[in-house]
Design an enzyme around this catalytic site. Sequence first.
Site, PDB file in Angstrom:
ATOM      1  N   CYS A   1       0.808  -1.221   0.000  1.00 45.74           N
ATOM      2  CA  CYS A   1       0.000   0.000   0.000  1.00 45.74           C
ATOM      3  C   CYS A   1       0.838   1.267   0.000  1.00 45.74           C
ATOM      4  O   CYS A   1       0.329   2.344  -0.300  1.00 45.74           O
ATOM      5  CB  CYS A   1      -0.959   0.005   1.188  1.00 45.74           C
ATOM      6  SG  CYS A   1      -0.130   0.094   2.775  1.00 45.74           S
TER       7      CYS A   1
ATOM      8  N   GLU B   1     -18.733 -15.078  21.978  1.00 49.39           N
ATOM      9  CA  GLU B   1     -18.494 -13.835  22.721  1.00 49.39           C
ATOM     10  C   GLU B   1     -17.857 -14.009  24.099  1.00 49.39           C
ATOM     11  O   GLU B   1     -17.173 -13.124  24.590  1.00 49.39           O
ATOM     12  CB  GLU B   1     -19.831 -13.120  22.939  1.00 49.39           C
ATOM     13  CG  GLU B   1     -20.533 -12.671  21.690  1.00 49.39           C
ATOM     14  CD  GLU B   1     -21.933 -12.208  22.004  1.00 49.39           C
ATOM     15  OE1 GLU B   1     -22.814 -13.062  22.232  1.00 49.39           O
ATOM     16  OE2 GLU B   1     -22.147 -10.998  22.063  1.00 49.39           O
TER      17      GLU B   1
HETATM   18  S1  FES Z   1      -2.994  -2.065   3.923  1.00 52.51           S
HETATM   19 FE1  FES Z   1      -0.904  -1.895   3.777  1.00 52.51          FE
HETATM   20  S2  FES Z   1      -0.265  -2.036   5.799  1.00 52.51           S
HETATM   21 FE2  FES Z   1      -2.406  -1.956   5.988  1.00 52.51          FE
END
Ligand code: FES
Length: 1343
Positions: A79, A1272
């Site tokens: 990401c 739970e």
């Molecule tokens: S989506 Fe890349 S570290 Fe969380």
Amino acid sequence: MAQQGAAAAPELVFFVNGRKIIEKNADPEQMLLAYLRKRLCLTGTKYGCGGGGCGACTVMISTYEPASKKIRHYSANACLLPICSLYGAAVTTVEGIGSTKTRIHPVQERLAKCHGSQCGFCTPGMVMSIYTLLRNHPEPTSEQMIAALAGNLCRCTGYRPILDACKTFCKESICCQRKANGKCCLDQEDNLFDNEEKVSTSLFSADEFQPLDPTQELIFPPELMRMAENQPKRTLVFRGERITWISPVSLDELLDLKATYPKAPLVVGNTSVGPDMKFRRVFHPVLIAPARIPDLNVLKYTNDGLTLGAACSLSLVKDILTNAIAKFPEEKTRVFCAVLQQLRTLGGEQIRNVASFGGNIVSRKSTSDLNPVLAASNCMLNLASKGQRRQIAVSDIFADGVGNNTITPEEILVSIHIPYSRKGEYVSAFRQAPRRENALPITNAGMRVLFEEGTDVIKDLSIFYGGAVSTTVCAKQTCWTLTGRHWNEQMLDEACRLVLKEIVLPGSAGDENVDYKKTLMVSFFYRFFLEVSQSLKTMDPCHYPGIPVEYGSVLQDFKTRMPQSIQIYQDVDPSQSPQDPVGRPVMHQSGIKHATGEAVYIDDLPSVDGELFLAPVTSSRAHAKIVSIDTSEALKGAGVFDVITAHDVPAANEFHFSDDPEIIFAKNEVICVGQIVCAVVADSDVHAKQAAAKVKIEYEMLEPVILTIEEAIKHNSFFEPKRKLEQGNVDEAFETVDNIIEGEICIGGQKHFYMETQSMLVVPKGEDKEMDLYVSAQHPAVIQEMVAASLGVPANRIMCHVKRVGGAFGGKIVRTGLLASVAAVAANKTSRAVRLILSREDDMVILGGRHPFMAKYKVGFMNDGRITAVDAIYYINGGCTPDESVLVAEVSLLKMDNAYKIPNLRCCAYACKTNLPSNVAFRGFGFPQSGLVTETWITDVADKTGLSPEKIREINMYKKSEQTHFKQTLDPQNLIRCWNECMEKSAYHSRRTAINEFNKQNYWKKRGIAIVPMKFPFGLGTPYLSQAAALVHIYTDGSVLLTHGGIEMGQGLHTKMIQVASRELNIPMSRIHFCETSTTTVPNACASVGSAGTDVNGMAVKDACQTLLKRLQPIIEKNPTGTWNDWIREAFKQSVSLSATGYFRGYNEYMDWEKGEGQPFTYFIFGAACSEVEINCLTGDHKNLRTDIVMDVGCSINPAVDIGQIEGAFVQGVGLYTMEELKYSSEGVLYTRGPDQYKIPAVCDIPEQFSVSLLSPSQNPYAIYASKGIGEAGFFLGCSVFFALRDAVTAVRNERELKKTFALNSPLTAEQIRANCADAFTGMMANNEASSSLGHICVNGKP
Ligand code: FES
Ligand SMILES: Cc1cc2nc3c(=O)[nH]c(=O)nc-3n(C[C@H](O)[C@H](O)[C@H](O)COP(=O)(O)OP(=O)(O)OC[C@H]3O[C@@H](n4cnc5c(N)ncnc54)[C@H](O)[C@@H]3O)c2cc1C
Ligand code: FES
């Protein structure tokens, strides 16, 4: 311009999973994650946060270095990785290492078979972190293994089963060595489990595992090697829609570029620039990537130290320093050791693998862990600009106190020089963070002292702090003043006072966080003082006495070790058919698909022709009138299709489940920050988000703005009805008790933090207003109902499909219905498919979570510990709309007795209406909070009577068949059994003695232990809420398709349902398939909530299977030796229907709130947990040492799934009670919007020894196969850690003769622990309780 002369690279060349990628239009804004998922349709790599904080997007990057002919493999977060940085690299994703179509990789196989996946959303990331480690170290140590997982979060499993899989690759023994003689407790010889029952401790069979064969791995592409060796390096330029990326190859070229574009940042790891651009809307039209320049990658040993290139990754720096420390004498490597100390816990491995040494320094974040220690140690920076070279000290860049000094925009950092330490020189680094690993520090420090030769006279002293103010700061004045002084207590005392005077922290005095940071600053110096004093003793024991032995342990930091664990459950009866899977630890039905990345979640669904992406626009005000919405700029944005508002809703914009409505789009008024006002639909998620940021909303503030419970009380702002329960005569009872105590406790909220954010894809079908809804939700029927109502169409036009959910925990019910309605309204208006995938940030801002809770209590008790009267008031913060808040308040009342019989009890519960996002159901549903309140007053009574908390618990525990406070009969036999077994298995009493001994011998570290019982009532309160249905088809080839109304969200529901069908139909599980839950196959299904999924759907599946079997019976009887397929074919020939529905009416539960009595629950789940912790009194840090849980789950249908639920819930509970802290501004804006600010438990937080035993034998006549619903219950047991911490703090306070009564709130963070371990350092802060009792700091004797 520099790059004009350079040959621009028109193509970006790299490999993904052995396949060559030539990207002609590489966009510098494109991160690898989106490229893999959207461009290459490799959806195994997941989005969890987008900011490097969760590890769901982990991939392996391999690069080849022609000079050394070495291939480097490293894990990275896709990401944050710009594709432009991948020129010549090979990317391996989870799909590249194995698949069900070819061969699954041993990592994938073992993770699945060891039950390491529940919802499976984090699993590909886990697989890739482990895989990368194994590529570099085929036989890793357990230390390497656990370090490799520090950057990967899992919200479901509690990590234990993941680590079990990891251990199978480690070279050390996986024996738990738990016995005193170091033998494994699994060694049955000594009959550890002196139990008549046959128990098992193995949840998987390692014999089944394929061996790891490194020769089978994907090789590094030879073409890339050739490219690296033969092609001369040339400048690469990639131009995107808005940004240009330039990657030069020589220093001179870089300096030219910097002269031309002084404002352009250098991007190496993109871990600082990337988050700034993504989350803080910083924009850079030009990015310069200098990573390939040799000068920035040097490693050079010189006479006085080590020079490292600024582009070296932090992992490389870590390795180099580790080698240097092994190579050189200790005296020379003290700076190296201190830097290494910080590097061990800085970020996760994925971050360290890409983040550069220079980037950490130059970005000058106040939270840099390196700058304070580098500055204190006289490290030097080699800077260059066009025609100029110079060297400056790291400390110089902070000389102005704001960190702006010295480095000019045209200058770049070439390398960093770390000096050897000298004789008589000592260096240390410290940090305290909200979580020990993968968390930015709250405060850190680097300190160095040089003594006059052979003396303890300070020749040079350096103290730097980070995290305290907006940049790294130096306590310069303090250091000057102390130069020439002896290293003794007077110097220490003065140093602390001077530091506090010199370093002025923003924020008002008395602000807890400011006090904590200040306390840390002086506590760190004290720790440095102790370390150096001890070193002086080593140097010259005659002159320097060192430190008292009981102070020694504080010099050791807590380390994360591979936990040892054991799981004990009852074996199936030996006479049970081997084919019958019930009671066996069967792997999750989707386990292998989770691990190969083939399991499909909403955003993995292929795009639909013409699909649009939706980005919500949310309110930035807590309570305001909407004056105007200006969408003109947004509509001009690239790729924008439309802006959707309340006016576009064809029918209902509001839903009235109770008096106050739930709202789709805010219309005239906003009632919380994060409320959806409108939404942009565009051709890509990037375009939709860019345009959403351009919508201008004008507000007029409205009064009052109510954010807290206190404010709601002040304004009498509540949801109705208020509830009350009362038994006995409370007022009279208070007249006759020996003692009365009164108290108050606050429990903070909690975000669900499911790894898959709220996600949906809405596809209009083009005729009859039909719409397919693919949604990550716990309650498809309510989604269908809400969408149909908002569009004004009958429910039979809306088909809601749920294959699996990447975690929910109560957070995907009504709120998901509102979001689905937003998407459906957009799809209806545009006649296009609409995809809505919330970013982590939006998910956290828009959605509420667990209710913050405040309780006031008055408890009357006798001197012998009997509690006879309790009067309490509970307030929960419901947020801006009702959702299920009143129900949560009710349940908190019904479950408030926990395990205790209190003869006179009164409690009222109020759900406060505030201007926060609506708070909703969350695992445990009010019990985790009310149970904590109960255990708190139990502990208060213990403090007051002088009896131990466990004694008070035993005295007041339900003992015989008795009525609860709402007159339901309860048989507590198994509660008592769990308690006794937990006492025994945890060796509570002997460990209590050992802890007392430890506490006597250790002054700055203390241990604590607590054992907590639990009664968790099972039930939904009303019969219709637990009705369920199933649909079973048998096809003529004998295969079975099963479906029911329950949702698979990680709890193994479908696996258990297949087990049930397998037993009932007497066929192997492999013949049964589960496809999806859908409103088209099972209508009107109830929500999958309240631990009830298996109970109710299991009954329905059983019913359907029995119907089918009954129809087949005559055929079977006629041909008893026939096969299943024979019977099915015959049935078809005889026109016997091979499809059946099954139904369960629901439990007979009711509650009469007028009378305060009823039968709201069907049965009770019992358990007990004992936890032991160790705290560091100087920092408030703690370590979970051991937890033993005994749980009564009836006859487990699947012990692996049930134990996984218990452990996962327990760890989530540890999160609520000890670390997960939500922070809001005074205007109601949430600050904690992602894993970087909101800390859920990571692998470092689970107990070092972790045991779970299922109570046996235990029967439950009310549920399928005598099992119990267990989703739970384990959550509450996390509070045993809270009370163990409290016990440790009590030990500190008793030793220091501090006030006996003290109150702790939840979460019990390091800050609170530190504040309650009052000492001379906290005493230096204003208004502290220790300030008068402790006047000075003592080293050679206790203060
Ligand atoms: S989506 Fe890349 S570290 Fe969380
Ligand atoms: C999830 C996460 C966790 C983290 N945890 C920690 C932590 O616990 N402790 C901690 O200290 N840090 C932490 N960080 C911060 C991280 O260490 C820094 O972001 C990183 O070291 C910066 O290096 P980079 O190569 O990624 O920088 P980039 O983002 O590539 O660049 C950063 C900045 O430095 C400048 N720069 C880079 N190299 C040079 C150079 N040679 N000359 C001049 N300027 C240069 C750039 O212009 C840019 O402004 C964390 C970051 C993330 C994302
Ligand atoms: S299995 Fe790890 S997040 Fe669900």
